[in-house]
Every structure is written in structure tokens, then in C-alpha cells.
Design a protein around this motif. Structure first.
Motif, PDB file in Angstrom:
ATOM      1  N   GLU A 196       0.725  -1.217   0.163  1.00 43.05           N
ATOM      2  CA  GLU A 196       0.049  -0.083  -0.062  1.00 43.05           C
ATOM      3  C   GLU A 196       0.919   1.471   0.104  1.00 43.05           C
ATOM      4  O   GLU A 196       0.105   2.344   0.098  1.00 43.05           O
ATOM      5  CB  GLU A 196      -0.807  -0.042   1.247  1.00 43.05           C
ATOM      6  N   THR A 205       3.072   0.976 -15.808  1.00 45.26           N
ATOM      7  CA  THR A 205       2.039   0.299 -16.570  1.00 45.26           C
ATOM      8  C   THR A 205       1.993   0.844 -18.002  1.00 45.26           C
ATOM      9  O   THR A 205       1.775   1.758 -18.287  1.00 45.26           O
ATOM     10  CB  THR A 205       0.664   0.438 -15.904  1.00 45.26           C
ATOM     11  N   PRO A 208      -1.220 -10.100  -0.394  1.00 47.22           N
ATOM     12  CA  PRO A 208      -1.836 -10.430  -1.744  1.00 47.22           C
ATOM     13  C   PRO A 208      -2.908  -9.835  -2.318  1.00 47.22           C
ATOM     14  O   PRO A 208      -3.343  -9.625  -3.485  1.00 47.22           O
ATOM     15  CB  PRO A 208      -1.933 -12.127  -1.538  1.00 47.22           C
ATOM     16  N   THR A 209      -3.776  -9.060  -1.161  1.00 50.14           N
ATOM     17  CA  THR A 209      -4.984  -8.419  -1.579  1.00 50.14           C
ATOM     18  C   THR A 209      -4.876  -6.929  -1.773  1.00 50.14           C
ATOM     19  O   THR A 209      -5.595  -6.152  -1.968  1.00 50.14           O
ATOM     20  CB  THR A 209      -6.201  -8.579  -0.475  1.00 50.14           C
ATOM     21  N   SER A 210      -3.404  -6.511  -1.494  1.00 52.89           N
ATOM     22  CA  SER A 210      -2.967  -5.134  -1.420  1.00 52.89           C
ATOM     23  C   SER A 210      -3.141  -4.562  -2.866  1.00 52.89           C
ATOM     24  O   SER A 210      -3.308  -5.223  -3.969  1.00 52.89           O
ATOM     25  CB  SER A 210      -1.760  -4.963  -0.924  1.00 52.89           C
ATOM     26  N   SER A 211      -3.100  -3.359  -2.859  1.00 52.59           N
ATOM     27  CA  SER A 211      -3.380  -2.284  -4.200  1.00 52.59           C
ATOM     28  C   SER A 211      -2.270  -2.747  -5.151  1.00 52.59           C
ATOM     29  O   SER A 211      -2.436  -2.996  -6.077  1.00 52.59           O
ATOM     30  CB  SER A 211      -3.340  -0.687  -3.774  1.00 52.59           C
ATOM     31  N   ALA A 241      -0.691  -5.394  -5.271  1.00 54.71           N
ATOM     32  CA  ALA A 241      -0.682  -6.751  -5.775  1.00 54.71           C
ATOM     33  C   ALA A 241      -1.747  -6.891  -6.822  1.00 54.71           C
ATOM     34  O   ALA A 241      -1.751  -7.258  -7.942  1.00 54.71           O
ATOM     35  CB  ALA A 241      -0.913  -7.759  -4.652  1.00 54.71           C
ATOM     36  N   ARG A 242      -2.689  -6.135  -6.710  1.00 57.58           N
ATOM     37  CA  ARG A 242      -3.958  -5.981  -7.650  1.00 57.58           C
ATOM     38  C   ARG A 242      -3.457  -5.340  -8.778  1.00 57.58           C
ATOM     39  O   ARG A 242      -4.266  -5.747 -10.099  1.00 57.58           O
ATOM     40  CB  ARG A 242      -5.258  -5.385  -6.915  1.00 57.58           C
ATOM     41  N   GLU A 243      -2.785  -4.035  -8.667  1.00 54.05           N
ATOM     42  CA  GLU A 243      -2.645  -3.406 -10.125  1.00 54.05           C
ATOM     43  C   GLU A 243      -1.414  -3.938 -10.811  1.00 54.05           C
ATOM     44  O   GLU A 243      -1.426  -3.970 -12.167  1.00 54.05           O
ATOM     45  CB  GLU A 243      -2.322  -1.839  -9.496  1.00 54.05           C
ATOM     46  N   ASP A 251       0.772  -6.637 -13.087  1.00 55.06           N
ATOM     47  CA  ASP A 251       0.237  -7.738 -13.942  1.00 55.06           C
ATOM     48  C   ASP A 251       0.386  -8.955 -13.344  1.00 55.06           C
ATOM     49  O   ASP A 251      -0.170 -10.136 -13.527  1.00 55.06           O
ATOM     50  CB  ASP A 251       1.300  -7.633 -15.217  1.00 55.06           C
ATOM     51  N   ALA A 256       1.534 -10.807  -9.340  1.00 58.80           N
ATOM     52  CA  ALA A 256       1.833 -10.545  -7.998  1.00 58.80           C
ATOM     53  C   ALA A 256       2.552 -12.292  -7.405  1.00 58.80           C
ATOM     54  O   ALA A 256       1.962 -13.143  -7.509  1.00 58.80           O
ATOM     55  CB  ALA A 256       0.607 -10.210  -7.043  1.00 58.80           C
TER      56      ALA A 256
END
Ligand code: M6R
Length: 361
Positions: A103, A115, A128-131, A133-135, A137, A139
Motif C-alpha cells: 500500500e 504500466t 496478496p490483496t493489497s493495491s 498486488a492487484r494493480e 500484471d 503478484a
């Protein structure tokens, strides 16, 4: 939830053999490494690694590995500089963002900058659910488990492990590592949890040195090769929780300035496994001793036998094959910071002015 430890930091330091073992089981297979098939380093012109704080020092260690094990040109930067530098990025490149929390505002902004500019963005995260990780390609989890102490410890060694595995994969993809060399490196990594247990047993010895370290105004950390960024990490850890001014330097830089600081009052912590650079580091250490600097040498049995004479103190770690020594030497560096802070009576888990997750720039 401190499981009998006085502080989360002590618990998290002690957990490292176990969590590193978990990460090894996840990332290693008998014959090789276990990473998503889409990770292919073969055609890359460059790797860019970006992070903040301790995660940045993990990237700084990994630069040595990607260059040495895979012949892959590697750029590293702290996220707050990278994002505003607007650096040109080769299209044939990957960009890696390392963050315990996933984060950190600057690291997230650096990821957003990359990106669409690079072939792939990769997050190396503990959450693994962090911003981040999500953004990204892709993680990759570091599997350190929840880290509560503001001073990052087990996340650092688990970040190093994930990056080491990536560097080995890069070495295979690029034809830089022979199967024999790979097997040797895998064996070194597999031995780490056991070696870490031995490193943790230096805790009492370190606690005895901490009283004197706690009286210092300034402390220097020296290292060469991949031990240089570990010196930076050791200094960061110490200043974060003990509030003692500490700096890390590349050993070879000593005579270009910092040697002017040396006197009887300045402890100098030398991180030096008995590797191919050992003699050079020892000659820097002797320059410190000639000026009455108070040297604490952290090395292995061979290093102690050849160089401990005349030091203020030395700590013996087990031998570990190059180039993964920083994963082991991180532990005494963390314990030094911990015990020195305890000797000073500071709040090790919640140091003043610091937050666990820096979500604003
Ligand atoms: O959550 P992150 O890994 O992105 O955090 C980065 C830094 O803020 C963090 O490593 C910080 O330097 C720690 N307090 C170091 O112990």
C-alpha cells in the motif's frame, strides 16, 4: 499474540527460519524453481526494481544477484525519486515493485507510471490483496505472514528469498547458469533456515554488546558486494528503533570521506563473510582500527580465524555460500538494532514518528 516474546519485533525476528522454510517450499522444486510460466526473462534488456525503505534495500541486494546470476542489466531506485524522474524504460523490460504492505503510496505511483510502458509489472508483496498486488500484471507473495513491528524484519528476508528465486529463474532463462550451478544455488537456499537458527543463537552475545552500542552517538556499518546494501539496511534498522545516528557505507568508500568520523567513540560494524572480497574489506577494517575505531566484525569461522584479532568484538555466523549471505547476515543486523533499542529503553514495536504503512507521500 506475541507468543511469549516481549515484542512483536523479537517474535518476527525469531520466526524467520520457519517463514523462510515456508517460502522455500512454495518457490523451490527438487530440480528448479517454481514461478509462473509467464515469467520469462530471456529476451529482456533490463529489469527495473523500485521500492521504499527496507524493501528498497532488498532490491539493492537483488541487483547484485540479477547481474551476477543472470547477466541482466538492472536498475534500482527509491519510488519517491523514480516516480518524478519519469525515466525512459525499454519496452523489453520488466518492472518489479517490492512492498511488504502493498500500500506504499510512492511505490504504487511508480507502478502506475510503468504500466503500459514495460512488458510486465510484477509485485513482490506480503499482502496478496493489497493495491500493489492487484494493480500489477503479476503478484508474487513473499509468505512472511503478518508483520506487526514497524521495523521490517521477516518481510525483508522473505523479500530477498523471492528475489533470489527470480534471479535464478532469470539465470536459467538467459542461459547464464549451468544446471550444476543452479543445483548449487538451490542447495544454498535450502540450507538457510538451519543456518538462520544458528544465527539467532548469537542473540545473547549481541545483547551483551548492546549496552556499549547504546551509548554511541554515531554507528557505521560497512559491507562490500551484496553486503553493502545490507549495511544500509542495518543502519536503517538501528536508527529507526534506537534513534542512534547510523550510516551504511560501501567498505571501499571509507577513505573517500567517512573515515574522518572515526575515533574511539564510533562503533563500526563490519559485515564480512569470508568470500572473495573478504581481504579487501579486512584492509578497510584495519584502517578503522588504526584510528582506534571500535570494530564489531560479523563473519564466519574462517573470517574469525584470520581477522578477529584487535577488534572490539566479533560474532561468528555459520558459513554460507556466495552470493546469498545477506539473507543470513540480516539476522544479526536486526538483533543488533533490537538489543540496542532495548538497552536505550525505546519503543521497538512503535518507534516515534513512524508508521507501519506509508500510504501518503
Ligand atoms: O510496506 P512497504 O514494504 O512498501 O514499506 C516500505 C517502507 O516504508 C518500510 O520498509 C520501512 O522502511 C520500514 N519501517 C523499515 O523497517
Amino acid at each position: 499474540e506475541k507468543a511469549g516474546y516481549k515484542h512483536f519485533m523479537a517474535k518476527e525476528i525469531a520466526e524467520q527460519p520457519v517463514v523462510l522454510g515456508d517460502a522455500l517450499r512454495h518457490y523451490l522444486r527438487p530440480e528448479g524453481v517454481n514461478l509462473p510460466a509467464e515469467l520469462d526473462f530471456s529476451g529482456l534488456e533490463r529489469l527495473t526494481l523500485v521500492a521504499c525503505g527496507t524493501a528498497f534495500y532488498a532490491c539493492s541486494v537483488a541487483k547484485y544477484w540479477f547481474e551476477q546470476l543472470a547477466g541482466l542489466p538492472c536498475e534500482i531506485d527509491v519510488a519517491s525519486e523514480f516516480r518524478y524522474r519519469e525515466p525512459p524504460l525499454p519496452a523489453k523490460s520488466y518492472a518489479v515493485f517490492v512492498s511488504q504492505s502493498g500500500e506504499t503510496a510512492d511505490t504504487l505511483a511508480a507502478l502506475r507510471y510503468c504500466t503500459e510502458k514495460v512488458q510486465k509489472t510484477i509485485a513482490v508483496v506480503n499482502v496478496p490483496t493489497s493495491s500493489i498486488a492487484r494493480e500489477a500484471d503479476l503478484a508474487l507473495p513473499i509468505l512472511a505472514g503478518v508483520e506487526v513491528g514497524v521495523a521490517s524484519t521477516k518481510a525483508f528476508t522473505c523479500q530477498l528469498l523471492a528475489l533470489a528465486v527470480m534471479a535464478l529463474k532469470a539465470g536459467i532463462d538467459r542461459g547464464h547458469l549451468s544446471p550444476d550451478q543452479l543445483a548449487g544455488h538451490l542447495e544454498t537456499l535450502r540450507a538457510l533456515p538451519g543456518l538462520m537458527n544458528a544465527a539467532l543463537s548469537t542473540s545473547d552475545e549481541i545483547a551483551k554488546l548492546a549496552g556499549q552500542l547504546a551509548e554511541a552517538q554515531d554507528i557505521l556499518f560497512l559491507g562490500r558486494g551484496p553486503m553493502y546494501p545490507l549495511a544500509l539496511e542495518g543502519a536503517l534498522k538501528l536508527k529507526e528503533i534506537s534513534y542512534i545516528h547510523a550510516e551504511g557505507y560501501a567498505s571501499g568508500e571509507l577513505k573517500h570521506g567517512p573515515i574522518a568520523l572515526i575515533d574511539r567513540m564510533v562503533p563500526v560494524i563490519v559485515l564480512a563473510p569470508h568470500d572473495r572480497l573478504f581481504d579487501k574489506t579486512v584492509s578497510n577494517m584495519q584502517e578503522v582500527m588504526a584510528r582506534h575505531g571500535k570494530v564489531l566484525l560479523i563473519t564466519d569461522g574462517k573470517g574469525i580465524a584470520t581477522a578477529a584479532e584487535g577488534t572490539w568484538a566479533s560474532l561468528r555466523l555459520p558459513e554460507v555460500a556466495e552470493p546469498f549471505a545477506p539473507i543470513l547476515y540480516a539476522l544479526p543486523a536486526q538483533l543488533l538494532a533490537y538489543h540496542t533499542a532495548i538497552a536505550k529503553g525505546t519503543d521497538v514495536d512503535q518507534p516515534r514518528n513512524l508508521a507501519k504503512s506509508v500510504t501518503v507521500e
